[in-house]
Design a protein around this motif. Structure first.
Motif: not given
Length: 277
Positions: A123, A183, A195, A197
Motif C-alpha cells: 500500500s 491504496a 494497486t 495509490r
C-alpha cells in the motif's frame, strides 16, 4: 484421543502460492471442510488430492460445526479451507475454532495467503499499526455508522470491498473521513493485479468514469493524531467558523474538523447551526 483441526490457507489467485506443507496437510487429513466444495474441488484436482469433502459455511456453521467437532472428538483429522485466503479470519471458521478450544481439540494453522496483509504490504501506507475491518455493511445507514466510529482511528485501516459496492463506499469514506491517502488493491496475485495509490477524492472521481472490476482491498490512512486531546464541542465549532471565514463550505469545514478532532460530525454540524442562530 481427539484428532486435529488444521486451518489451511489457500491461494487468493495464483496457485503457485500454495505451499508444499499445505498440500501435504490436505493429502494426510481424513476429510476436508470447505466453504464451497465446488471451488475447493478445483484446487484439489489441480494438486491431485483426493479426500472426502464436507460443506462448512456461513449458513450451516451451527449444524456442520457440531458434526465436524464430533468427528474430531472421535479421532479424525480435518483440514478447513475457504475459497481463498486464511480460514477463521473474517470467516465462520472462527466459530469452529472456538468449539474446538472449548473441547480441548488441538487446532494448528498452516500459514499462507491473506489478502489483507498482501494489500497492506504494497500500500505504501504505515504498516506498524493497523486495524482490519473486513467488509462494511451493505446497508448505507449501518455502513456510515461503522465509518463514523472509525473517524478518529489513527491506525492504517484495511477493508475488503466488492466491485458493485465500491463507489458508494468510497463516497461515504470521503464524506466521513475527509480526503486521505488510500491504496486500492485489485485482483491481488491474479493476472490483472493492480494497486492504485491515490487519495479518496481522486478515487471517487476516477470511478465516476471507470467501472470497478474485480475484488478490492482498500487500505486507508488513519486520522492524523489530534494535538488538542479533549477538544470541546465549543472549540470545534470555533474551528469550523474560522474555516468558513476562510471560504470553506460548511459541509467541508465540518468534515475536516471532525476528522482532525474525533468529534462526531453530525453533532458538530448541529452545534455550528445553533451557534449561527
Amino acid at each position: 484421543m481427539a484428532g486435529i483441526l488444521y486451518l489451511v490457507a489457500t491461494p487468493i489467485g495464483n496457485l503457485g502460492d500454495f505451499s508444499p506443507r499445505a498440500v501435504r496437510t490436505l493429502q494426510e487429513a481424513d476429510f476436508i471442510a470447505a466453504e464451497d466444495t465446488r471451488v475447493s474441488l478445483k484446487l484439489l484436482n489441480h494438486f491431485d488430492i483426493h479426500k472426502p469433502l464436507v460443506s462448512y459455511h456461513e449458513h450451516n456453521r451451527a449444524s456442520a460445526g457440531q458434526m465436524i467437532l464430533d468427528r474430531l472428538l472421535s479421532g479424525e483429522t480435518c483440514a478447513l479451507v475457504t475459497d481463498a485466503g486464511t480460514p477463521a479470519i473474517s470467516d465462520p471458521g472462527e466459530d469452529l475454532v472456538r468449539l474446538c478450544a472449548q473441547q480441548d481439540v488441538t487446532v494448528q494453522s498452516i500459514p499462507g495467503c491473506c489478502a489483507a496483509i498482501t494489500a497492506l504490504a504494497v500500500s505504501g501506507l504505515p504498516t506498524g499499526r493497523f486495524t482490519f475491518e473486513g467488509f462494511l455493511s451493505a446497508q448505507k445507514k449501518e455502513r456510515r455508522s461503522q465509518l463514523q466510529r472509525l473517524c478518529a482511528e489513527e491506525r492504517t485501516m484495511v477493508f475488503h470491498e466488492a466491485p458493485h459496492k465500491l463507489r458508494a463506499t468510497l463516497a461515504d469514506m470521503l464524506e466521513i473521513f475527509g480526503d486521505r491517502p488510500i491504496a486500492l488493491c485489485r485482483e491481488l496475485t491474479k493476472l490483472h493485479e493492480d494497486t492504485q495509490r491515490t487519495t479518496l477524492q481522486d478515487a471517487v472521481e476516477h470511478y465516476q468514469s471507470h467501472d470497478p472490476r474485480g475484488e478490492y482491498v482498500l487500505v486507508v490512512a488513519g486520522a492524523q493524531p489530534c494535538e488538542e486531546a479533549g477538544l470541546t464541542m465549543e472549540e470545534g465549532v470555533a474551528r469550523v467558523l474560522r474555516l468558513r471565514e476562510q471560504g470553506q463550505r460548511m459541509k467541508d469545514a465540518v468534515r475536516q474538523v471532525a476528522a482532525d478532532t474525533g468529534l462526531n460530525k453530525n453533532d458538530l454540524y448541529d452545534a455550528v447551526l445553533q451557534a449561527q442562530e
